[in-house]
Design an enzyme around this catalytic site. Structure first.
Site, PDB file in Angstrom:
ATOM      1  N   ARG A 237      36.678  32.362  53.137  1.00 43.06           N
ATOM      2  CA  ARG A 237      37.450  31.187  52.745  1.00 43.06           C
ATOM      3  C   ARG A 237      36.826  29.975  53.430  1.00 43.06           C
ATOM      4  NH1 ARG A 237      39.004  33.641  49.069  1.00 43.06           N
ATOM      5  NH2 ARG A 237      41.139  34.088  48.397  1.00 43.06           N
ATOM      6  N   GLU A 266      37.931  23.144  46.895  1.00 47.27           N
ATOM      7  CA  GLU A 266      37.317  23.731  45.696  1.00 47.27           C
ATOM      8  C   GLU A 266      38.027  23.229  44.447  1.00 47.27           C
ATOM      9  OE1 GLU A 266      37.108  27.989  46.109  1.00 47.27           O
ATOM     10  OE2 GLU A 266      36.117  27.843  48.040  1.00 47.27           O
ATOM     11  N   HIS A 285      32.174  29.656  44.135  1.00 47.84           N
ATOM     12  CA  HIS A 285      33.136  30.736  44.421  1.00 47.84           C
ATOM     13  C   HIS A 285      32.979  31.881  43.405  1.00 47.84           C
ATOM     14  CE1 HIS A 285      37.245  31.678  46.437  1.00 47.84           C
ATOM     15  NE2 HIS A 285      36.650  32.802  46.060  1.00 47.84           N
TER      16      HIS A 285
HETATM   17  C1  8YV Z   1      38.790  35.106  43.343  1.00 48.10           C
HETATM   18  C2  8YV Z   1      38.891  35.649  45.817  1.00 48.10           C
HETATM   19  O1  8YV Z   1      37.732  34.260  43.109  1.00 48.10           O
HETATM   20  O2  8YV Z   1      39.978  37.715  45.623  1.00 48.10           O
HETATM   21  C3  8YV Z   1      39.856  36.687  46.265  1.00 48.10           C
HETATM   22  O3  8YV Z   1      40.504  36.472  47.285  1.00 48.10           O
HETATM   23  O4  8YV Z   1      38.599  34.729  46.479  1.00 48.10           O
HETATM   24  C4  8YV Z   1      38.243  35.799  44.506  1.00 48.10           C
HETATM   25  O5  8YV Z   1      37.919  37.096  44.226  1.00 48.10           O
HETATM   26  C5  8YV Z   1      39.896  34.138  43.239  1.00 48.10           C
HETATM   27  O6  8YV Z   1      41.013  34.467  43.938  1.00 48.10           O
HETATM   28  C6  8YV Z   1      40.226  33.846  41.778  1.00 48.10           C
HETATM   29  O7  8YV Z   1      40.783  34.954  41.132  1.00 48.10           O
END
Ligand code: 8YV
Length: 324
Positions: A237, A266, A285
């Site tokens: 993160r 983001e 991301h």
């Molecule tokens: C996804 C992520 O990009 O799972 C997570 O925590 O950061 C990612 O796999 C995001 O949450 C959008 O679905």
């Protein structure tokens, strides 16, 4: 009467049909206060929500008195106010297993592309600048057999260690809240305190969730402890790293380069200084973003919601204590 569910992300048709078989589902475009106000009655009735990348805070929960389960299509759940969910006895489900290998692949891609300057030199080729045999100004640095430092030895850290150690012959150093026996046995990973990790590693790969404890865990002081030849990789993160401190460290060569999949804000603002630095690989991301894995995450999230609203939770639950 089927329970009412709010869906705030588009799902593949077959998964949407599966959800429809169990619930009365309404799709909305996000969870902004405007959207919530517009659909106030729906939110007041909903027993479940499913989606990703939107904040679920106390203010929203106050408008959802019937909510029993939230299912996020992600492993990370920093968008949720877990204390507020716990107080209301709402179960939170996530997708911790299905994306592990894909995110570890993304981290290795960042390691390789930042060390070997893959994006930068490929850009030079496309710009027609490859006109003679290349010289040292196009060279990168080696990855194989360098020291891999992993901050956060969860599932993804372990999958990264597997690639780095068995694939690239890299010794593994790690720091985590506790010793990880499996990492030590399978990859001879050495546990060290954060300062030692920072001082010793050639690659610092951050695979931590965002919590009160991890926010800005890597700042100016920590970056100053790293080798000038070291590369920082963040695919956990963004706010785990103090981005302004990182920009300064990359500019004054406190560290060599960075490979980043996550950012404090983001999408990354187009005027971010990070985008002006040649020693930065910035990705949008993409950690889990393959067709197979995103499908798997959505499938798991749907099954998680079905199980949670049926009171049959066996796995993938963030706060199982509310079930007791
Ligand atoms: C996804 C992520 O990009 O799972 C997570 O925590 O950061 C990612 O796999 C995001 O949450 C959008 O679905």
């Amino acid at each position: 009467m089927k329970p009412e569910v709010v869906l705030y992300k588009t799902l593949p048709d077959d998964l949407r049909a599966r959800l429809d078989a169990h619930f009365t589902v309404t799709t909305i475009k996000g969870l902004t206060p405007e959207i919530v106000d517009e659909h106030a009655d729906l939110f007041a009735r909903a027993e479940g929500i499913i989606g990703s990348s939107c904040k679920v805070d106390d203010a929203l929960l106050q408008k959802m008195p019937k909510l029993r389960a939230a299912s996020t299509i992600s492993v990370g759940y920093d968008n949720f106010d877990v204390d507020a969910l716990n107080q209301r006895g709402i179960v939170l489900m996530h997708t911790p297993t299905v994306l592990t290998e894909t995110v570890a692949d993304t981290m290795m891609a960042l390691v390789l592309s930042s060390a070997r300057r893959v994006v930068e030199v490929a850009g030079r080729v496309k710009a027609g600048e490859w006109q003679r045999s290349i010289g040292p100004d196009w060279f990168g640095i080696d990855v194989h057999h360098k020291k891999m430092g992993i901050l956060g030895m969860g599932r993804i850290g372990l999958a990264l260690a597997q690639r780095a150690h068995h694939g690239f012959g890299m010794p593994i150093l790690y720091n985590a809240r506790r010793h990880h026996e499996e990492a030590e046995t399978r990859f001879n990973a050495q546990y060290c305190d954060l300062d030692t990790l920072l001082q010793e590693c050639d690659f610092l790969c951050i695979s931590l969730p965002l919590t009160g404890q991890t926010h800005h865990m890597i700042g100016r002081e920590q970056l100053a402890k790293m080798k000038p030849s070291a590369i920082l990789i963040n695919a956990g993160r963004g706010p785990v790293v103090d981005e302004q401190a990182l920009i300064a460290a990359l500019k004054d060569k406190t560290i060599h380069a960075a490979g980043l999949d996550v950012f404090e804000q983001e999408p990354l603002p187009a005027d971010s200084e990070l985008l002006k630095l040649p020693n930065v690989v910035a990705l949008p991301h993409i950690g889990s973003a393959t067709h197979e894995t995103r499908y798997g995450m959505a499938r798991d999230a749907v099954e998680n919601l079905i199980a949670a609203l049926a009171g049959k939770v066996e796995k993938n639950c963030v706060n199982p204590q509310v079930l007791r």
